[in-house]
Design a protein around this motif. Sequence first.
Motif, short mmCIF file in Angstrom:
data_model
loop_
_atom_site.label_atom_id
_atom_site.label_comp_id
_atom_site.label_asym_id
_atom_site.label_seq_id
_atom_site.Cartn_x
_atom_site.Cartn_y
_atom_site.Cartn_z
N HIS A 64 7.08 3.75 10.70
CA HIS A 64 8.25 4.11 9.90
C HIS A 64 9.53 3.41 10.38
O HIS A 64 10.47 3.23 9.60
N ASN A 71 12.25 5.69 3.70
CA ASN A 71 10.86 6.04 3.99
C ASN A 71 10.38 7.15 3.07
O ASN A 71 9.88 8.19 3.51
N ILE A 73 8.39 7.68 -0.86
CA ILE A 73 7.74 7.11 -2.04
C ILE A 73 8.49 7.55 -3.28
O ILE A 73 8.69 8.75 -3.49
N PHE A 82 6.25 7.06 3.31
CA PHE A 82 5.25 6.00 3.43
C PHE A 82 4.49 6.13 4.76
O PHE A 82 3.29 5.89 4.82
N ALA A 208 8.36 0.87 -5.43
CA ALA A 208 8.17 1.41 -4.08
C ALA A 208 8.63 0.40 -3.02
O ALA A 208 9.27 0.76 -2.03
N ALA A 212 11.54 0.91 -0.24
CA ALA A 212 11.24 0.81 1.19
C ALA A 212 12.02 -0.33 1.86
O ALA A 212 12.47 -0.19 3.01
N SER A 239 1.04 2.60 -4.27
CA SER A 239 2.37 2.34 -3.74
C SER A 239 2.37 2.42 -2.21
O SER A 239 3.14 1.70 -1.55
N ILE A 240 1.52 3.28 -1.65
CA ILE A 240 1.48 3.42 -0.18
C ILE A 240 0.85 2.19 0.47
O ILE A 240 1.51 1.52 1.27
N VAL A 243 3.09 -0.96 -0.07
CA VAL A 243 4.23 -1.06 0.83
C VAL A 243 3.76 -1.40 2.24
O VAL A 243 4.37 -2.23 2.94
N HIS A 244 2.67 -0.79 2.68
CA HIS A 244 2.14 -1.09 4.01
C HIS A 244 1.79 -2.57 4.15
O HIS A 244 2.11 -3.22 5.16
#
Length: 536
Positions: A64, A71, A73, A82, A208, A212, A239-240, A243-244
Amino acid sequence: MEHIGKPVKRFDFDAKVEGRAQYCSDIHFENMLYAKTLRSELSRAKITSIKIPEMPEGYFIVDHRDIPGENIIPSVYNDQPFFAGDEVKFIGEPILLVVGPDRQKVQDILKSIKVKYEPEKPVLSIEEAMELREGFIFGDKPFFVEYEYSKGNFEKAVSSSKFFVEDEFRTGYQEHAYLETQSMIGVYEKNCITVYGSMQCPYYIKDALKQALGWTEDRIRVVQLPTGGGFGGKEDYPSIPGVHAGLTAIKTGKPVQLVFDRQEDFIASPKRHPSIIKIRSYIDDHNRITAREVDIKTDAGAYAGLSSVVLQRISFSVCGVYNVENLKVTSRAYATNNIVTGAFRGFGGPQAFFAVEMHMENIAEKLNIDSLELKKKYFLKKGDTSSTGGLFNYEIKLDEIAEVIEKKSSYKRKRELFSNGKDQLRGIGCSIFFHGCGFTGDSEKKLNKSKVRLKKYKDNTVEIFASSTEIGQGSLTTLRKIVSRALGIPIEQVKHQYPDTYCCPDSGPTTAGSIGNQEFKKHDRIRRRKRRYGQI
């Protein structure tokens, strides 16, 4: 194309059948790294420390603290991070990523990381959530959202009833089990990030990433790859990992591939909402259903996600295809420390229809009549009102449908044959329900943007640019057919690729049976411009 309904061979058929389609896990960029997620092992706890071993050269930790923007979503309630920060709320919640060039080494580093927790009492069921008086997961109440509506004069109908029939139905989790797991690749080049992957809604992932990173949208690109199934599981959740993948690529300066294994996908991805649905129908002296009361409870999990919208759909669907003039419906989506629940085909409808159809069966048994005959008495007709008071202006063919089903299935004969109870493994039943294509409430206007761009080239071919994704429903072929028909050109002259947000407008999410084709209905406008070179 003369007839839009004429069958044609799908344009993605050969590549997929012959194994030439390149899915996310098939793609390898030069110097690509691999990422793996460290996830919470507890359902509710404070994180007091994380002990990370000395990292070998070329290996990285992303968490994070690597998020320059928010941070959170972007969703209906904006409550899910996230990455977990100082607390975790469900088993499988992402804490950090390990990134490096060797998959096995990444896995070994992941296993050596020690997270120290301060456990808190989890809420693991709807019943436990209902009993809470403190220690809430969300705000100052045990649920994320509640709804209530009524129709007719419910209290008067209840007071004049003779008796009631009441049932409680429970449904559990359901896994999407798409063939391809959640998969993303992030590539950072020229101060811009591109995320490739398996998805339903490219612009959800783009939004997203904007949130972020805190970047302008011209620095963010999202591209759908061939996608091995979604069924709602790749609507908002990607989206998770999207973004990762983007964060890891930015930090390392190299392409990074993030592909869930099957067990990880089961643990981390959203499921269908478990539900408890109680239905009470009031019956008068003439054995007529005069009123119905419904109470719905769902397990939303640790974060709100799409639970509010799913709950709306359950609340509207639970009355089925039946005209009961006096209604009272209440519903709540409870917060628990279970896996987050979300979009799944039917979007709450299956739970509702199971409950109301079984309830009608039980009423029929109580009244000693055939259940299909009972259902026919209450079929919605033109001039009736929906559960929320909307007027049905068009003919509803339920009687005709039921008649055809009866004849073709030999329903009555088989029902009588199997009713003797001699063969308990054989039976026949008939369930009748509606399917709601489109979005709930005013979301059809807000979300279904239906934007498309067409480009004509010098060789008289036309290319479609739309962000409606191909997830097995055939949009790469269907949209070609529509353009071919609208422009009066052979379908072979129409090009259409997987969506890329750099060149495709936001056509709205690919959900609820929608592929965003409304714009193509403007045939006259398209035809007027078809001779012009360039944008159509």
